[in-house]
Design an enzyme around this catalytic site. Structure first.
Site, PDB file in Angstrom:
ATOM      1  N   THR A 134     -52.507-114.279 -63.706  1.00  0.00           N
ATOM      2  CA  THR A 134     -53.218-113.710 -62.560  1.00  0.00           C
ATOM      3  C   THR A 134     -52.400-114.049 -61.327  1.00  0.00           C
ATOM      4  O   THR A 134     -52.319-115.211 -60.917  1.00  0.00           O
ATOM      5  CB  THR A 134     -54.638-114.284 -62.448  1.00  0.00           C
ATOM      6  OG1 THR A 134     -55.392-113.891 -63.601  1.00  0.00           O
ATOM      7  CG2 THR A 134     -55.338-113.759 -61.205  1.00  0.00           C
ATOM      8  N   LYS A 149     -57.742-107.033 -61.541  1.00  0.00           N
ATOM      9  CA  LYS A 149     -58.184-108.413 -61.767  1.00  0.00           C
ATOM     10  C   LYS A 149     -58.805-108.998 -60.491  1.00  0.00           C
ATOM     11  O   LYS A 149     -59.752-109.782 -60.558  1.00  0.00           O
ATOM     12  CB  LYS A 149     -57.009-109.272 -62.231  1.00  0.00           C
ATOM     13  CG  LYS A 149     -57.358-110.739 -62.507  1.00  0.00           C
ATOM     14  CD  LYS A 149     -58.395-110.903 -63.610  1.00  0.00           C
ATOM     15  CE  LYS A 149     -58.804-112.371 -63.804  1.00  0.00           C
ATOM     16  NZ  LYS A 149     -57.753-113.189 -64.423  1.00  0.00           N
ATOM     17  N   LYS A 207     -57.421-120.369 -56.318  1.00  0.00           N
ATOM     18  CA  LYS A 207     -56.105-119.715 -56.291  1.00  0.00           C
ATOM     19  C   LYS A 207     -56.278-118.201 -56.375  1.00  0.00           C
ATOM     20  O   LYS A 207     -55.670-117.441 -55.614  1.00  0.00           O
ATOM     21  CB  LYS A 207     -55.247-120.228 -57.457  1.00  0.00           C
ATOM     22  CG  LYS A 207     -53.827-119.661 -57.519  1.00  0.00           C
ATOM     23  CD  LYS A 207     -53.687-118.427 -58.393  1.00  0.00           C
ATOM     24  CE  LYS A 207     -53.859-118.743 -59.858  1.00  0.00           C
ATOM     25  NZ  LYS A 207     -53.568-117.545 -60.707  1.00  0.00           N
TER      26      LYS A 207
END
Length: 296
Positions: free
Chosen positions: A101, A176, A244
């Protein structure tokens, strides 16, 4: 017509990559692995066979397909285009798939770097967590050309329940981001609902049993309510990693001039959890934060 993929390299054997690479080995593919902590690569080959290598570049030599699953943008750059990175060992006509990701900007950067070497590229972040990786039931969101996706899809199916091309390079990462934005709001809503039920003196398990059958139901409710009620968070997707991911979402939102007020707020709630010492707790630990906050 592209040749059939028989040899793959897997770069990054963390809680996700380790079982994902295992599915490929069980499917009969020759798997070459690299991990920053060599002992973990040695443990993987002891369990699954294949071979482990001291650098990403060496692991990628002779591989038709190279898969990457590491921590963040800088990690991806290091193991792909950095010195002794995967591209240094990949042959023209091979294919790089990044499951990390990461940012959409990085996906476009890698796509350009791969094209210069005659290598195909897909950004293919996953959702489903460690459980999904172990059970081969991940959702995989892909960005890249139709031809590259067609080559990779049969391999990704070994650990993906839903493997979908979303558009050109970067589209997988953007999708995502949508996933993480939705999860952030859902988990906070679930935490608030359970907190309210507790304060009201309701049987929280019975509450969830009732409302999960209606419009309030969600994956988070089904899979996280029990451990939330029991105040157990030493599992699952860590708050540090969620922050993150949300930082990537919020940065992209600024570029797109998209408004994400709830996401920004929940990100700060996760900062509170980190301040409580919960950086490694599961993201559902937002409920513990509510229990700790004293009413004014």
């Amino acid at each position: 017509m592209s040749k059939q993929i028989s040899t793959v390299a897997f770069i990054g054997l963390g809680v996700m990559g380790y079982p994902m690479a295992g599915h490929l080995a069980r499917a009969g593919l020759a798997v070459r692995v690299y991990n920053r902590t060599a002992a973990r690569a040695e443990a993987w080959t002891a369990e699954h066979g294949g071979s482990h290598h001291p650098t990403p570049g060496e692991a990628s030599q002779g591989a038709d397909l190279v898969l990457v699953c590491v921590g963040n943008d800088d990690d991806v750059r290091q193991v792909t285009i950095g010195e002794q990175g995967a591209l240094s060992g990949m042959a023209e006509g091979s294919l790089l798939v990044d499951h990390t990701t990461a940012s959409a900007d990085l996906a476009e950067e890698l796509d350009a770097a791969c094209r210069e070497h005659g290598i195909g590229f897909l950004d293919a972040p996953v959702s489903g967590g460690q459980q999904g990786a172990e059970n081969g039931a991940l959702t995989i969101m892909c960005g890249g050309s139709e031809a590259d996706f067609a080559r990779a899809e049969p391999l990704l199916d070994h650990y993906g329940r839903a493997v979908t091309r979303m558009g050109p390079a970067g589209s997988g990462q953007l999708t995502k981001m949508v996933n993480q934005i939705c999860i952030a709001g859902l988990v906070q809503g679930l935490a608030e609902g359970l907190h309210f039920a507790e304060q009201a003196g309701l049987d929280r398990r019975r509450v969830v049993d009732v409302i999960s059958k209606g419009a309030a139901g969600s994956w988070q409710m089904e899979n996280r309510h029990a451990t939330m009620i029991d105040d157990q968070y030493e599992h699952g997707f860590a708050v540090n990693w969620m922050r993150k991911d949300l930082a990537i979402c919020l940065d992209q939102a600024r570029q797109l001039e998209a408004r994400l007020p709830v996401t920004a707020l929940v990100d700060q709630f996760y900062a509170d959890v980190q301040a409580m010492g919960g950086g490694r707790w599961d993201t559902s630990s937002l409920l513990r934060r509510l229990r700790a906050v004293k009413p004014e």
